[in-house]
Write an enzyme that holds these catalytic residues in place. Structure first.
Site, short mmCIF file in Angstrom:
data_model
loop_
_atom_site.label_atom_id
_atom_site.label_comp_id
_atom_site.label_asym_id
_atom_site.label_seq_id
_atom_site.Cartn_x
_atom_site.Cartn_y
_atom_site.Cartn_z
N HIS A 478 0.90 -1.38 0.02
CA HIS A 478 0.01 -0.09 -0.10
C HIS A 478 0.80 1.33 0.05
O HIS A 478 0.76 2.16 -0.63
CB HIS A 478 -0.96 -0.02 1.31
CG HIS A 478 -1.80 1.25 1.44
ND1 HIS A 478 -3.20 1.18 1.01
CD2 HIS A 478 -1.66 2.55 1.65
CE1 HIS A 478 -3.75 2.06 1.21
NE2 HIS A 478 -2.79 2.99 1.57
N GLU A 479 1.75 1.28 0.92
CA GLU A 479 2.73 2.57 1.04
C GLU A 479 3.59 2.69 -0.32
O GLU A 479 3.87 3.83 -0.81
CB GLU A 479 3.69 2.44 2.30
CG GLU A 479 2.76 2.21 3.59
CD GLU A 479 1.49 3.39 3.72
OE1 GLU A 479 1.82 4.48 2.92
OE2 GLU A 479 0.69 2.98 4.51
N HIS A 482 2.01 4.52 -2.95
CA HIS A 482 2.00 5.97 -2.91
C HIS A 482 3.08 6.65 -3.65
O HIS A 482 3.00 7.92 -3.85
CB HIS A 482 1.84 6.31 -1.52
CG HIS A 482 0.44 5.98 -0.79
ND1 HIS A 482 -0.76 6.69 -1.55
CD2 HIS A 482 0.13 5.67 0.42
CE1 HIS A 482 -1.71 6.59 -0.70
NE2 HIS A 482 -1.25 5.75 0.39
N GLU A 501 -5.65 7.46 -1.88
CA GLU A 501 -5.74 6.37 -1.14
C GLU A 501 -6.76 5.23 -1.90
O GLU A 501 -6.19 4.13 -1.53
CB GLU A 501 -6.45 6.94 0.22
CG GLU A 501 -5.73 7.70 0.93
CD GLU A 501 -4.56 7.32 1.62
OE1 GLU A 501 -4.34 5.94 1.56
OE2 GLU A 501 -3.95 7.88 2.25
#
Length: 818
Positions: A478-479, A482, A501
């Site tokens: 997930h990170e 980004h 997000e």
């Protein structure tokens, strides 16, 4: 229609007048003092108010800030609202006598707010006319407005860049015999507009200029959300000094900086950047349009490690005073909100074996040393871009390190460090070139209020992610996502956070399946299982949150609009409930999943790679992504789909989109979900036997479940009115629940609380103290039960953790308990 700024509302104001003048580079020179819990020093801001900005200012009423990007594919012409601020003006009687500078060890003689302001602080200096005006209107001076909160500003001065040796190369004059404001500003303009291949020289001269002497103090004043600066006689942004130095210090209670202790009991500090971003760390321009570069020198005691969002892997320089100095820089312009710093006694770990994953180089990518491919020039402003480097485009795993409190070193070595290479490689296989040259991953203190946070070159991970490779891997993915969506490609309007997000949530499943090297069928099954879990969470959020908080594009046709000065507000930006909501994650995820299924994964991800290559380094709005997507998809696959109806159904309405409701009602559940349903039936039978207290005749045989399946199982069991203690004891033993990852243990703790399973209360206590990023909801459950023992447990845990707990979380919990 004008919208007045009401500071009692939950909207976060962005006050900087970015329409008139933009910060192009920050140079920070700071000292970190753990005894006083203060970061203090100077910041030098280099501005540009070139022709582009002046042209914008004359027509801004008809445009939105999304047009401020260097390259726009789609334009909007909706009228923008105007933010009405205080109409009082500067007093013409102000002199310089009120300035004061408090050096180290000197007594601070500031006012009660800690600000050494001029007389304007008392009389009020905010002027909508001054803030918005770049023209010459008689005797009124141009007013620079910076976003600022919880800072003690001590002094503001102009920097004499013309006195720097060798600076004449940036002027048309052969000799600097007559130094004027115009000449200094010309030097800064030439410096900030140097071409990308001269980035080393540019950083060097930024550093030299930042150390030059001041050549005149500037008038300034602060209010709740801003720092206002002017120079007498500078009537336009062009006349205003383009290099200024601000002497300041943070406040221990500042909302951008968290002072705490790590899991080993050692002091540390980190910047969360939320909910007010970095304005309580340094005065800056917060609107995303103000994309800038930065360099920073930070000094701390020699026992500390300084980590920062910087392109270089900094090494400490030992100083005579018994402290170390660390220096970081970035050459890719980004919003000031992405700047992150963490200082603590971290243990460092690097990958030992490099045979499986090729790390390409042992040091950070140096843009000047790479061969640039100019055949396919990027669309963003000029900077040393990795997408133009052949070596960077083929680098599937970038250099990386892990930093952690000493007591978590072993678990990080066993789990986290091993997961980074496959996750990075998976992301590269899906999206292509890594936007950033290196990665540090820091395991942050227990009071960190989220499972993770990404900034350039630096990821924060909660300790809660370390209990199991599944949760650790998915959150890491997930990170990492980004880096592309949220950092390299940012939202032009922060109310559209689904663009960050939603994408990261959708991509984490794709990356994680690739990292595990799952077969297509197995990957699809696991992703369907996660979709089932997220569907349940979205339904729960919609039932239990205010309708206005469920809208992903709350400003609708005014999204991206600002005032004449560039000021705006972030809808619900200060609402404490928003921190704990996941609607923008979940609805954004389901929208992207809907589009990928509609168009086919191959078409969708092929488009996504092209989109990333075209828009990296830029800011976007929802219509940018959606319009280009629809244009690149065959007509037969986009029937009845348009930007307008996607806006209406998905982004501008509360509740659950109709198309999502239809999909969930019609969709057949996957095998992993059916398996959980079968196990739930078994547990219901077991519970009935325990109720009747009959001897066990036929022992149930339970299947081994994946972590996500365990979460779903426990959620279904939470729907049962009664589970008996022997059933709960069997559950705990069958699945070794106290040893599962934090997501599973969270649902288990909910069961413990709901059914008052007193034997396991100690596990609830452990969770509330060790998994603070996830425990807020449990406090509410403990209090709602109106059970004296449970309420006592909640208050006991809060008393033990409140001093270290994240401030926003502590406020929410305190309201639940008292």
């Amino acid at each position: 229609m004008d919208i007045k700024l009401d500071l009692s509302r939950d909207d976060l104001p962005l006050m900087a007048n970015t329409s008139h003048i933009l910060v192009k580079h920050y140079v920070l020179d700071l000292d970190v003092d753990f005894e006083s819990r203060v970061i203090e020093g100077t910041i030098v801001l280099f501005f540009d108010s070139g022709n582009r900005l002046k042209k914008r200012s004359s027509s801004l009423k008809e445009t939105c800030p999304s047009e401020s990007r260097e390259v726009r594919e789609f334009k909007t012409s909706e009228p923008c609202h105007t933010l009405v601020t205080d109409t009082r003006t500067f007093s013409s009687k102000v002199g310089y006598d009120d300035f004061a500078i408090c050096g180290k060890g000197e007594k601070d003689s500031s006012d009660k707010d800690g600000n050494h302001d001029n007389e304007e602080q008392a009389s009020g200096i905010s002027s909508s006319k001054c803030c918005c005006d770049t023209g010459n209107h008689g005797s009124e001076d141009f007013l620079l407005v910076l976003d600022c909160c919880d800072l003690s500003v001590l002094k503001v001065e102009e920097v004499d860049v013309a006195a720097v040796p060798g600076i004449e190369k940036f002027t048309s004059s052969l000799q600097l015999t007559v130094v004027s404001e115009e000449l200094r500003n010309q030097i800064v303009h030439e410096l900030v507009t140097l071409p990308a291949d001269r980035w080393r020289e540019q950083l060097d001269y930024y550093a030299r200029c930042s150390q030059a002497l001041g050549c005149g103090e500037l008038l300034f004043a602060t209010d709740m959300w801003s720092l206002k600066i002017r120079k007498t006689g500078a009537q336009t942004s062009t006349d205003f000094p383009h290099a200024i130095r601000i002497w300041y210090r943070t406040k221990p209670e500042g909302k951008s900086v968290t002072w705490t202790s790590d899991q080993s009991g050692r002091p540390c500090v980190y910047t969360m950047g939320s909910p007010i971003n970095n304005r309580a760390l340094f005065p800056c321009q917060e609107p995303p349009v103000a994309m800038s570069t930065w360099q920073a020198t930070v000094r701390a005691a020699a026992s500390f490690v300084v980590l920062m969002s910087g392109e270089n892997s900094a090494k400490p320089i030992q100083l005579q005073e018994g402290c170390s100095s660390w220096h970081y820089y970035v050459t890719m312009p980004m919003p000031a909100s992405t700047f992150t710093i963490a200082v603590g006694s971290w243990a460092e770990m690097q990958p030992e074996a490099r045979s499986l994953y090729d790390l390409a180089t042992g040091s950070a990518f140096l843009p000047s040393e790479a061969g640039f491919r100019y055949a396919d020039v990027c669309s963003h402003m000029d900077y040393p871009c990795r997408f133009q480097s052949v070596s960077a485009t083929t680098q599937d795993v970038i250099p990386h390190r892990v930093f952690t409190p000493v007591c978590l070193r072993d678990v990080c070595q066993e789990t986290l460090l091993q997961l980074i290479p496959p996750c990075l490689s998976a992301a590269h296989s899906i999206l292509g070139t890594h936007p950033f040259s290196r990665l540090d991953v820091l395991v942050v203190p227990a009071n960190f209020p989220s499972l993770g946070m990404a900034s350039p070159h630096l990821i924060f991970l909660s300790q809660s992610t370390l209990t199991g490779s599944h949760l650790c891997g998915t959150r890491l993915c997930h990170e990492i996502a980004h880096a592309w969506f949220g950092l390299a490609i940012g939202a032009c309007d922060w109310t559209e956070e689904w663009l960050s997000e939603g994408f990261a949530t959708h991509l984490e499943d794709v990356f994680w399946a690739k990292a595990q090297q799952l077969a297509p069928r197995e990957a699809q099954e696991q992703q369907e299982l996660r979709a089932c879990l997220r569907w349940r969470r979205l339904q729960d959020e919609v039932r239990n949150s205010a309708e206005e908080m469920q809208v992903l594009r709350p400003n609708k046709e005014k999204t991206g609009c600002v005032t004449d000065s560039g000021a705006s507000v972030i809808k619900h930006g200060l609402n404490p409930e928003k921190t704990f909501m996941q609607v923008h994650y979940l609805k954004g995820y389901f929208l992207l999943r809907f589009l990928a299924k509609r168009f086919g994964d191959e078409n969708y991800f092929s488009f996504l790679r092209k989109f990333v290559h075209k828009f990296h380094g830029q800011l976007i709005l929802s219509q940018d992504f959606l319009q280009i997507l629809l244009e690149n998809i065959p007509e037969e696959k986009r029937l009845e789909l348009s930007v307008e109806n996607i806006f209406q159904d998905w982004l501008e309405s509360s509740g659950i989109p109709k198309s999502l409701q239809r999909e969930r009602q019609a969709g057949a559940e996957c095998g992993l979900v059916w398996q959980v349903s079968a196990e739930v039936t078994k547990w219901i039978r077991v519970n009935r036997r325990h109720r009747k207290r009959k001897r066990r005749e036929n022992e149930e045989v339970f299947e081994k479940l994946l972590p996500d399946q365990l979460v779903l199982l426990l959620e279904h069991l939470l729907e049962q009115k009664t589970l008996y203690p022997r059933t709960l004891q069997s559950l705990q033993q069958t699945y070794c629940l106290p040893e599962q990852d934090a997501e599973v243990r969270h649902r288990w703790c909910e069961l413990i609380v709901k059914h008052k399973y007193t034997k396991a209360y100690e596990q609830v206590e452990d969770f509330l103290q060790g998994d603070q990023a996830m425990g807020i909801y449990l406090y509410g459950e403990l209090m709602v039960s109106e059970d004296a023992r449970q309420q006592q447990l909640a208050r006991k845990c809060f008393e033990l953790t409140k001093e270290q707990m994240d401030r926003a979380s502590a406020q929410v919990v305190a309201e639940m308990l008292f």
